[in-house]
Design an enzyme around this catalytic site. Sequence first.
Site, PDB file in Angstrom:
ATOM      1  CE1 TYR A  41      31.259  80.055  15.111  1.00 21.78           C
ATOM      2  CE2 TYR A  41      30.420  78.131  16.464  1.00 21.78           C
ATOM      3  CZ  TYR A  41      30.722  79.276  16.274  1.00 21.78           C
ATOM      4  OH  TYR A  41      31.107  80.131  17.315  1.00 21.78           O
ATOM      5  CB  SER A  72      33.624  76.898  18.130  1.00 27.88           C
ATOM      6  OG  SER A  72      32.343  76.439  18.919  1.00 27.88           O
ATOM      7  CE  LYS A 123      24.183  83.254  21.960  1.00 26.16           C
ATOM      8  NZ  LYS A 123      24.935  83.693  20.600  1.00 26.16           N
TER       9      LYS A 123
END
Length: 321
Positions: free
Chosen positions: A141, A112, A182
């Site tokens: 994350y 990411s 989401k």
Amino acid sequence: MILVTGGSGFIGSNIVAALVARGDRVAVCDRHFDDERARHLAGLDIAEHVQADDVMAWLARRDDVSAVVHLGAISATTETDVDLILRTNVWLSIELMDWCTAHQVPFIYASSAQVYGDGALGFDDDPTQEAMADLRTITPYGASKLLFDRLVARERDAGRPLPPQWAGLRFFNVYGPHEGHKGDMRSVIAKTFPALQAGEAMRLFHSDRPEYGDGGQMRDFIFVRDCADVVLWLLDHPDVSGIYNLGTGQARTWLDLAHAMFAALDREPVVEFFDMPDALKGRYQYFTQAEMGRLRAAGYDKPFTSLEDGVAAYIHGYLKG
């Protein structure tokens, strides 16, 4: 057979659809086959559905898996349960990579752009341990994704066995079909489309930095179908391994995005600005732009979809439907 974890999610379902469309046999691993995400796979010829908790046992019984595309993760940047994030994003990734190493199966996984934190050190996908040691993430994350990238680089540099092909993709601001589930993590396009379609204004943050005008904050927006194209290209080029950014390499402003949406809706732009919440001040990213030289040097030469074309395709092909 290609195993896609997280295959009913946003990016995963688009990759599954692209694989099925070209005739690949696909097994989808996820834990969301009984909620709205199941619609993402409707009509697709899926060879098998695998529950996430059973994936390692499932793999132990197989001798026909030709590649693993690992997208399953706790991806909410607001998640604070570090133990859950580590179990899902790191330990399972290690298990899958070890299985791919033992069985000599290609392993493509989702990293990411969150590994770059606030972007103060830039967005260079330098794969060395030294470069990654300097990165500072700002979410659990992002930290989990950086930790796994570092683990892979450490194994590589130590000369330990790895899958015959391994590739980590640092996704930037992805938008497109199948992101509705989401919630707050949806793209601004998905969030604001109903209001704009109803004739309302686009609402954007005021800037609180003098070098950026209101709406002049910038992001590297990439259409999800381009992400699927890159994954398919990697599967077709098993000699390519590494950690690669996946954006367009061209940052665009929020005003550019607003204008693209209004153009797709055949409306004159109407934009209103409001103050950024105090919780975001000092933490808000004003600029992201993927350095794409390494993926291009590896041989990927397909042009990325422009923001205007991607937004129009998303609105007319999906959101308005």
